[in-house]
Scaffold this motif. Sequence first.
Motif, mmCIF file in Angstrom:
data_model
loop_
_atom_site.group_PDB
_atom_site.id
_atom_site.type_symbol
_atom_site.label_atom_id
_atom_site.label_comp_id
_atom_site.label_asym_id
_atom_site.label_seq_id
_atom_site.Cartn_x
_atom_site.Cartn_y
_atom_site.Cartn_z
ATOM 1 N N HIS A 19 0.986 -1.393 0.122
ATOM 2 C CA HIS A 19 -0.079 -0.107 -0.066
ATOM 3 C C HIS A 19 0.764 1.313 0.022
ATOM 4 N N ARG A 21 2.115 4.889 1.347
ATOM 5 C CA ARG A 21 2.177 5.701 2.421
ATOM 6 C C ARG A 21 0.930 6.657 2.563
ATOM 7 N N GLY A 22 0.577 6.542 3.780
ATOM 8 C CA GLY A 22 -0.832 7.718 4.034
ATOM 9 C C GLY A 22 -1.802 7.601 2.938
ATOM 10 N N ARG A 23 -2.124 8.966 2.741
ATOM 11 C CA ARG A 23 -3.295 9.037 1.592
ATOM 12 C C ARG A 23 -2.628 9.388 0.079
ATOM 13 N N ASP A 24 -1.395 9.046 0.013
ATOM 14 C CA ASP A 24 -0.891 9.233 -1.399
ATOM 15 C C ASP A 24 -1.170 8.320 -2.247
ATOM 16 N N ASN A 25 -1.044 8.289 -3.459
ATOM 17 C CA ASN A 25 -1.450 7.277 -4.537
ATOM 18 C C ASN A 25 0.175 6.938 -5.067
ATOM 19 N N SER A 28 -0.820 6.938 -10.578
ATOM 20 C CA SER A 28 -1.824 8.358 -11.061
ATOM 21 C C SER A 28 -1.985 8.183 -12.432
ATOM 22 N N ASN A 58 -3.924 3.148 -5.006
ATOM 23 C CA ASN A 58 -2.931 3.294 -3.706
ATOM 24 C C ASN A 58 -2.427 2.019 -3.140
ATOM 25 N N HIS A 59 -2.527 1.030 -3.986
ATOM 26 C CA HIS A 59 -2.119 -0.458 -3.553
ATOM 27 C C HIS A 59 -2.354 -1.391 -4.572
ATOM 28 N N CYS A 111 4.426 2.003 2.022
ATOM 29 C CA CYS A 111 4.419 2.253 3.528
ATOM 30 C C CYS A 111 5.382 1.302 4.259
ATOM 31 N N HIS A 139 -13.401 -1.504 -4.152
ATOM 32 C CA HIS A 139 -12.947 -0.228 -3.648
ATOM 33 C C HIS A 139 -13.554 0.705 -4.533
#
Length: 198
Positions: A19, A21-25, A28, A58-59, A111, A139
């Motif tokens: 996945h 990190r955080g809310r990053d993608n 894109s 994101n993952h 992550c 998702h």
Amino acid sequence: MSTTRTPFESECFYHVYNHARGRDNLFSTDWDYKTFLELVRKFITPVATIYAYCLMPNHFHFLVRNREIQIPSDFKHKDENSYFSHQWGSVQNTFSKKKNYRSGKRGGLFCQSINRALIDSEQYLQMCMVYIHNNPVKHGFSSSPGEWKYSSYKAIISLEKTDIARESVLRWFESKQNFKAYHESNADELFAEKYKLR
């Protein structure tokens, strides 16, 4: 605190995932998806057979079977787990460097080091595959697995050339029709808790 992970071994099946990190993608643009898959082809196909994959913003998820390998003499750790982990680490690290260079950013994108779950039954194998291909639906990225561009689903049901072990996959499900039917059912949801699919 370090996390103990299931060790990689030769000739075993694994669900491999990670996945952002955080809310990053992670992904894109088409370039991101294609570059990551090119790196998987470079670093993973020499050491593992790929049966399924799905990349989402994101993952990502992969279903692989590690090959029997000869660890290179110049690799400082002499155990299989370290070498397989190193190959997945090379995918993530190289991708991060390439993406950061294009965007002018710095730092890690993932992550943690690669997650993996040992697959130890035929039912687990089937459910993991259905889970991976249905992840974009779960998702909200698509309404069916066949609509999502960045997975192995279409490669498995088509006749086009692919690096995916399509013939083996269809044998597990006995036919292309059964393969599609499993993906249209809620079988993966029924077995998600049993097999800790995530």
